[in-house]
Scaffold this motif. Structure first.
Motif, short mmCIF file in Angstrom:
data_model
loop_
_atom_site.label_atom_id
_atom_site.label_comp_id
_atom_site.label_asym_id
_atom_site.label_seq_id
_atom_site.Cartn_x
_atom_site.Cartn_y
_atom_site.Cartn_z
N THR A 1 58.72 78.67 -17.04
CA THR A 1 57.57 79.06 -17.37
C THR A 1 57.55 79.71 -18.94
N PHE A 2 58.76 79.80 -19.52
CA PHE A 2 59.01 80.51 -20.83
C PHE A 2 58.69 79.29 -22.01
N TYR A 3 59.29 77.99 -21.54
CA TYR A 3 58.98 77.27 -22.59
C TYR A 3 57.69 76.27 -22.28
N ALA A 4 56.94 76.11 -23.49
CA ALA A 4 55.88 75.30 -23.52
C ALA A 4 56.15 73.87 -23.18
N TYR B 1 62.51 79.69 -12.16
CA TYR B 1 61.12 79.92 -12.66
C TYR B 1 60.95 80.42 -13.94
N GLY B 2 61.70 81.52 -14.20
CA GLY B 2 61.21 82.39 -15.46
C GLY B 2 61.61 81.27 -16.66
N ARG C 1 69.29 75.82 -5.96
CA ARG C 1 70.43 75.76 -5.08
C ARG C 1 71.65 75.03 -5.77
N ASP D 1 60.39 87.65 -15.00
CA ASP D 1 59.68 87.75 -16.45
C ASP D 1 59.20 86.30 -16.53
N ILE E 1 62.11 72.65 -8.32
CA ILE E 1 62.80 73.96 -9.02
C ILE E 1 63.75 74.77 -7.67
N LEU E 2 63.08 74.77 -6.81
CA LEU E 2 63.98 75.35 -5.54
C LEU E 2 65.33 74.28 -5.34
N LYS F 1 57.50 72.67 -7.15
CA LYS F 1 58.09 73.76 -6.66
C LYS F 1 59.48 73.53 -6.06
N ALA G 1 58.99 84.72 -8.37
CA ALA G 1 59.14 83.17 -8.70
C ALA G 1 57.83 82.49 -8.22
N PRO H 1 69.22 82.18 -8.87
CA PRO H 1 67.84 82.69 -8.10
C PRO H 1 66.82 81.88 -8.41
N PRO H 2 65.88 81.57 -7.70
CA PRO H 2 64.85 80.78 -7.92
C PRO H 2 63.62 81.61 -9.04
N SER H 3 63.99 82.82 -8.93
CA SER H 3 63.17 83.55 -9.87
C SER H 3 63.52 83.27 -11.29
N ARG H 4 64.86 83.19 -11.57
CA ARG H 4 65.44 82.78 -13.02
C ARG H 4 65.03 81.45 -13.28
#
Lengths: 161, 575
Positions: free
Chosen positions: A69-72, A65-66, A55, B169, A50-51, A47, B181, A60-63
């Motif tokens: 998690t998208f790629y295996a 993280y997105g 930075r 997403d 990723i943060l 985590k 996140a 954004p952290p959400s992006r």
């Protein structure tokens, strides 16, 4: 592992992460190569890493993280020293792959995608390993084991520390 | 721009190149059903409800993202198209909890409406359903991912309009999940609680926390003295929760309805909006005179406050220390009013009706207890009040017009316009001008403050002092102004920021649907409310004057400092 080895290892990883950031600074589309590089350093994507990436890239952290998690190929949990892959493809399925997987979960005490607490094994299922003639098949790291029966698993696992 | 001729359902139309099939059809009066589409905000062709037949095309095309080309022939309602839409709907429904009867969006759900429109009688597909826990960690917003149709509107509004990016997403395919996140709880994230996601969600996957039970309980408690305050924007939007046209002005009817619900007193947040102007106007003048931190930025909006705490903590000294009108009201109700009426403040229960979800967060902030009690006990959204009225068989449209109670219900037009972007600025200018010049303002309408332009800038002459102002609504627009301030490139004196597009009239707790057209109608209604008021300047409010004479003594005085001003908390991102 001695108590002083850990910080030295951390310092080395930190150095490599900074080098990674330096290498990609100002390059467009750097997120995926940076995630790959960071995973190569840490073995997975913690985590706080990723943060840090968020930075560094001003994303954004959400992006971040997105994408992670998208790629295996990206892992968000620590991975074991040995990766056990159980084939559940058609041929293996027909010849009892499910029973192999069931027994493997019992042997390791973990489910699909999980890692044992001692970080010795990570268990995964795959759709085909490309050697259907040997079904049912598993792989441990780069070694392939075919024509398996559930009772053979323990002996195989014992070879991997 | 080049023009192209297309034929839709046998009708020819000439449109500009680059127009989508959806928009071209609309010009012909042909309505194509949509689900994920949200004009100008989410145009991604994700849900496939809007598929149409295009002659020569290999597959059906999504009308919302397919651009017309010269000579294109489109059919929007062939049996094959309708069947395809039904299949899409059934596939969505196969993974949707069929809880319509007990769902908060019952009869106000876009998915339900489509199912009805297409006459879905059964879902032919059976399969795995996504099971996710409900995230009720936040005091304002509840996430129920089971009901999510993956339209991504919430992500679009949170990222593109608000630039908060609290939602993303994650994973893909069947496992796709819209969540913060790290799949963290919303309360632990940089979510500013603005609720714009709840406003655009087509189902009940994101909704406000329902606090109506707490209010019913207080109303039933004979020991409680239950008072209610209504935010400026509520009077121009509440009617919509009960089927009235957007922009209906329901001030007196809402007051009557609230009285019939059993509130002991029906007061008005407009009163403390006037009080805010007196305090904030004086704070601005003091900062200008004494070389304080400028530009000063308004502090009425709790979504904006949480945003600045997370994303621009270095700019907190710019933010006015004034509490929001909601919180000033709570503090005055439990001190001044309690003393005046001889009521134990511990027995007073303050409810506020807000077009806002973030107000729920604001009233629970630990510093909002200056009366010695939680100043505002419960903040309800307009949607929740609509629900209470329904439960009590109160039809707003049929209510008589009644007046607010004195003294905390006495207000001016300046307080009323707080609900629209630019309203706080305009109200402040009306007061600052007269305080500084001692002269009566000839034209009190500062039209440069009004309207839906993202960032409005102006220089207003106040006596011999030119006052430079900026107004931003929507947090993406706020960022533009804040980046200038941070870079030292802004020479404004005063900035108004409201988190939601259009201001509070488009707030996250507003009736659904709220789109640009509806926002404009509510804005028009807001200025009509102002024009109809006898008093239109906050410092002329006789109840505010009395409050200073009887209790507060003077603006920015000791009591004001204790009860009406606050401080802020720098917050990190994802920490």
């Amino acid at each position: 592992m001695s108590s002083c080895a850990q910080p030295a290892e951390d310092v080395q990883k930190e150095k490599e992460l900074l080098e990674l950031f330096e290498k990609w600074r100002g390059v467009k589309g750097a997120l995926i190569p940076i995630l790959q590089g960071a995973q190569a350093i840490y073995g997975y994507l913690p985590k706080d890493v990723i943060l840090r990436i968020s930075r560094e890239l001003k994303l954004p952290p959400s992006r971040v993280y997105g994408v992670a998690t998208f790629y295996a190929q990206f892992h968000l949990k620590p991975r074991g020293r040995n990766i056990v892959r159980v084939c559940l493809g058609t041929a293996c399925h027909v010849r009892g792959g499910a029973k192999i997987f069931e027994k493997m979960q019992k042997e390791l005490g973990i489910g699909n995608g999980d890692t044992t607490e001692d970080l010795r094994y990570t268990l995964e299922t795959v759709a085909c390993l490309g050697c259907c003639g040997l079904s049912p098949v598993i792989m441990v790291n780069d070694d392939t084991y075919g024509r398996l029966t559930p009772d053979k698993l323990k002996g195989i696992l014992d070879n991997y520390q | 721009m080049a023009l192209v001729t297309v034929t839709i359902d046998g009708q020819k139309i000439v449109v500009e190149e680059g127009t989508t099939i959806l928009d071209a059809a609309q010009k012909l009066g042909i309505k194509i059903p949509t689900l994920c589409y949200l004009k100008d905000i989410n145009e991604i062709g994700a849900c496939r409800i809007c598929v149409v037949e295009v002659k020569g095309a290999r597959t059906f095309m999504p009308a919302c993202v397919t651009k017309v080309t010269e000579g294109m022939e489109v059919r929007t309602n062939t049996p094959a198209v309708i069947e395809a839409r039904k299949v899409v709907l059934e596939l969505i429904l196969a993974n949707h909890p069929m809880e319509c009867l007990t769902c908060v969006r019952n009869q106000n759900c876009e998915l339900q409406k489509l199912a009805e429109q297409f006459g879905i009688k059964e879902v032919r597909y059976e399969g795995a359903k996504r099971e996710y826990p409900i995230d009720d960690s936040s005091p304002a917003i509840i996430r129920d991912p089971r009901k999510c149709v993956l339209c991504q509107r919430c992500i679009a509004v949170c990222s593109n309009i608000q630039t908060v990016d609290a939602l993303t997403d994650q994973k893909r395919g069947f496992d796709t999940l819209i969540a913060p996140a790290f799949n963290e709880k919303l309360a632990n994230m940089e979510c500013v609680q603005c609720g714009q996601c709840s406003l655009v969600c087509p189902t009940a996957a994101i909704q406000e926390v329902d606090d109506t039970d707490k209010v019913w309980a207080a109303l039933a408690d004979p020991k409680k003295y239950v008072v209610v305050q209504t935010a400026p924007a509520t009077r121009v939007q509440l009617g919509e929760t009960m089927g009235m046209a957007p922009g209906s002005i329901v001030t007196g009817k809402m007051v009557a309805g609230l009285r019939r619900l059993g509130f002991d007193k029906v007061f008005d947040t407009d009163f403390t909006a006037d009080l805010t102007i007196v305090e904030e106007g004086n704070e601005l003048l003091q900062r200008i005179k004494s070389g304080g931190v400028l530009p000063m930025i308004t502090s009425c909006c709790p979504g904006w406050i949480k945003f600045v705490e997370h994303f621009y903590p270095d700019l907190l000294p710019h933010v006015s220390t004034c509490k929001s009108p909601q919180q000033m009201f709570g503090a005055m109700a439990k001190t001044y009013y309690a003393q005046k009426e001889g009521i134990d403040p511990g027995d007073i229960f303050v409810v506020s009706i807000m077009p806002c979800t973030a107000k729920k967060f604001e009233c629970q902030r630990p510093e909002m207890k200056s009366s010695g009690y939680q100043d505002v006990d419960v903040a309800l959204t307009s949607r929740e009040l609509g629900r209470m009225f329904k439960q009590a068989n109160i039809s707003v449209a049929e209510m008589p017009e009644e007046e607010y109670d004195a003294p905390l219900g006495i207000s001016t037009g300046a307080g009323a316009i707080f609900g629209a972007s630019g309203g706080v600025m305009e109200a402040a200018l009306r007061t600052v001008y007269e305080v500084v010049t001692g002269k009566e303002l000839e034209n009190i309408n500062f039209v440069e403050c009004r309207g839906l332009t993202g960032v409005k800038e102006a220089t207003v002459q106040v006596g011999d002092m030119p006052v430079k102002i900026a107004i931003a609504h929507g947090l993406g627009n706020a960022r533009k102004v804040l980046d200038k301030v941070r870079a030292g490139e802004a020479d404004y004196h005063f900035i108004e920021i409201m988190a939601c597009p259009g201001g509070c009239i488009g707030g996250g707790g507003s009736p659904i649907p709220t789109d640009t057209e509806v926002r404009l109608k509510r804005i028009d209604a807001t200025y009509t409310v102002d024009e109809r008021m006898v008093l239109r300047k906050s410092h002329d409010n006789p109840a505010v004057k009395a409050l200073y004479e009887e209790f507060l003594e003077k603006p920015l005085g000791h009591k004001s400092h204790e009860l009406l001003h606050t401080h802020y908390t720098p917050r990190g991102i994802c920490e």
